[in-house]
Design a protein around this motif. Structure first.
Motif, mmCIF file in Angstrom:
data_model
loop_
_atom_site.group_PDB
_atom_site.id
_atom_site.type_symbol
_atom_site.label_atom_id
_atom_site.label_comp_id
_atom_site.label_asym_id
_atom_site.label_seq_id
_atom_site.Cartn_x
_atom_site.Cartn_y
_atom_site.Cartn_z
ATOM 1 N N PRO A 271 51.858 16.916 -19.614
ATOM 2 C CA PRO A 271 50.910 16.705 -18.514
ATOM 3 C C PRO A 271 50.168 15.369 -18.672
ATOM 4 C CG PRO A 271 50.741 18.944 -19.346
ATOM 5 C CD PRO A 271 51.626 18.192 -20.300
ATOM 6 N N THR A 272 49.606 14.900 -17.563
ATOM 7 C CA THR A 272 48.940 13.598 -17.539
ATOM 8 C C THR A 272 47.584 13.713 -16.852
ATOM 9 O OG1 THR A 272 51.060 12.430 -17.454
ATOM 10 C CG2 THR A 272 49.128 11.199 -16.718
ATOM 11 N N LEU A 273 46.586 13.101 -17.464
ATOM 12 C CA LEU A 273 45.268 12.937 -16.852
ATOM 13 C C LEU A 273 45.125 11.467 -16.482
ATOM 14 C CD1 LEU A 273 42.284 13.641 -16.165
ATOM 15 C CD2 LEU A 273 41.761 13.204 -18.574
ATOM 16 N N ILE A 274 44.895 11.210 -15.201
ATOM 17 C CA ILE A 274 44.632 9.840 -14.749
ATOM 18 C C ILE A 274 43.189 9.812 -14.267
ATOM 19 C CG2 ILE A 274 45.209 8.050 -13.056
ATOM 20 C CD1 ILE A 274 48.106 8.968 -13.207
ATOM 21 N N HIS A 275 42.389 8.961 -14.881
ATOM 22 C CA HIS A 275 40.981 8.894 -14.472
ATOM 23 C C HIS A 275 40.640 7.500 -13.942
ATOM 24 C CE1 HIS A 275 39.247 6.877 -18.130
ATOM 25 N NE2 HIS A 275 40.332 7.373 -18.669
ATOM 26 N N PHE A 276 39.980 7.493 -12.806
ATOM 27 C CA PHE A 276 39.513 6.270 -12.154
ATOM 28 C C PHE A 276 38.083 6.010 -12.599
ATOM 29 C CE2 PHE A 276 43.098 7.362 -9.635
ATOM 30 C CZ PHE A 276 43.493 6.232 -8.933
ATOM 31 N N VAL B 233 44.752 15.588 -12.593
ATOM 32 C CA VAL B 233 45.563 16.228 -13.628
ATOM 33 C C VAL B 233 46.927 16.568 -13.022
ATOM 34 C CG1 VAL B 233 45.786 18.193 -15.214
ATOM 35 C CG2 VAL B 233 43.517 17.210 -14.739
ATOM 36 N N PHE B 234 47.972 16.018 -13.633
ATOM 37 C CA PHE B 234 49.341 16.267 -13.197
ATOM 38 C C PHE B 234 50.055 17.109 -14.253
ATOM 39 C CE2 PHE B 234 48.063 12.368 -11.146
ATOM 40 C CZ PHE B 234 48.564 12.497 -9.860
ATOM 41 N N ASP B 235 50.890 18.041 -13.808
ATOM 42 C CA ASP B 235 51.662 18.810 -14.778
ATOM 43 C C ASP B 235 52.825 17.974 -15.295
ATOM 44 O OD1 ASP B 235 53.708 18.980 -12.825
ATOM 45 O OD2 ASP B 235 53.198 21.047 -12.282
ATOM 46 N N ARG B 236 53.600 18.549 -16.170
ATOM 47 C CA ARG B 236 54.691 17.811 -16.810
ATOM 48 C C ARG B 236 55.710 17.305 -15.788
ATOM 49 N NH1 ARG B 236 58.218 20.688 -21.377
ATOM 50 N NH2 ARG B 236 58.879 21.931 -19.617
ATOM 51 N N ASP B 237 55.834 18.016 -14.671
ATOM 52 C CA ASP B 237 56.779 17.618 -13.623
ATOM 53 C C ASP B 237 56.210 16.569 -12.674
ATOM 54 O OD1 ASP B 237 58.689 19.428 -14.625
ATOM 55 O OD2 ASP B 237 57.739 21.061 -13.509
ATOM 56 N N GLY B 238 54.960 16.134 -12.938
ATOM 57 C CA GLY B 238 54.354 15.088 -12.117
ATOM 58 C C GLY B 238 53.693 15.594 -10.849
ATOM 59 N N ARG C 124 40.955 23.194 -16.449
ATOM 60 C CA ARG C 124 42.173 22.912 -15.675
ATOM 61 C C ARG C 124 43.272 22.308 -16.558
ATOM 62 N NH1 ARG C 124 40.208 26.077 -12.495
ATOM 63 N NH2 ARG C 124 39.695 25.555 -10.355
ATOM 64 N N VAL C 125 42.884 21.412 -17.448
ATOM 65 C CA VAL C 125 43.869 20.824 -18.362
ATOM 66 C C VAL C 125 44.439 21.922 -19.262
ATOM 67 C CG1 VAL C 125 44.160 19.293 -20.358
ATOM 68 C CG2 VAL C 125 42.997 18.465 -18.305
ATOM 69 N N ASN C 126 43.570 22.779 -19.774
ATOM 70 C CA ASN C 126 44.043 23.864 -20.635
ATOM 71 C C ASN C 126 44.974 24.810 -19.888
ATOM 72 O OD1 ASN C 126 43.074 23.417 -23.295
ATOM 73 N ND2 ASN C 126 41.012 23.841 -22.584
ATOM 74 N N ARG C 127 44.699 25.057 -18.623
ATOM 75 C CA ARG C 127 45.561 25.925 -17.825
ATOM 76 C C ARG C 127 46.959 25.306 -17.708
ATOM 77 N NH1 ARG C 127 43.465 27.578 -12.120
ATOM 78 N NH2 ARG C 127 42.134 28.903 -13.370
#
Length: 151
Positions: free
Chosen positions: A31-36, A116-121, A139-142
């Motif tokens: 998963p990916t966290l992108i923060h602005f 927050v994006f899952d592994r599949d984007g 949410r990230v933990n979920r």
């Protein structure tokens, strides 16, 4: 962006700091966290220690990417962005979005903002503002828990 939409291509950066990544490198991995954030944003600076803690706590399970979104002419100074990044311990890749190209792809209007994006984007969570780090962590933990159940 709407939930379940695919992560946009990471294109249009004026510059990358701390390394460059592509959408392809992020998807399928974890998963990916992108923060602005922005150097003129007080709330962003206040939240940065928590974002950094997040990055460090989940370093093996989560990609973390920063996007610097300028809010004024003063926010376009790359040297100042570098200085603030060092001052606030931002060691993850930073996409410098001087022309708002990525901001527009994300349809983002806020700093700080968290995607927050899952592994599949696929987008699984969005939130904006300086508070709510507990919700972001949930949410990230979920998303991470879902990942563990599928492996």
């Amino acid at each position: 962006m709407k939930l379940r939409e695919q992560m946009p291509e990471l294109i249009g950066a004026a510059e990358w700091l701390n390394g460059q990544v592509t959408r392809e490198e992020l998807i399928g991995d974890k998963p990916t966290l992108i923060h602005f954030w922005s150097i003129s944003c007080h709330l962003c600076k206040e939240a940065m220690p928590q974002v950094n803690q997040f990055r460090d706590d989940f370093k093996d399970k989560l990609n973390v990417i920063a996007v610097h979104m300028p809010r004024s002419e003063n926010d376009l100074n790359i040297e100042e962005i570098k200085r603030v990044a060092v001052e606030h311990g931002i060691t993850q890749p930073i996409f410098i979005d001087s022309e708002h190209k990525l901001t527009e792809l994300f349809e983002n209007q806020y700093v700080p903002a968290y995607y927050v994006f899952d592994r599949d984007g696929k987008l699984r969570h969005f939130q904006a503002g300086g508070s709510g780090m507990k919700m972001l962590e949930k949410r990230v933990n979920r998303v991470l828990d879902e990942l563990e159940k599928t492996e």
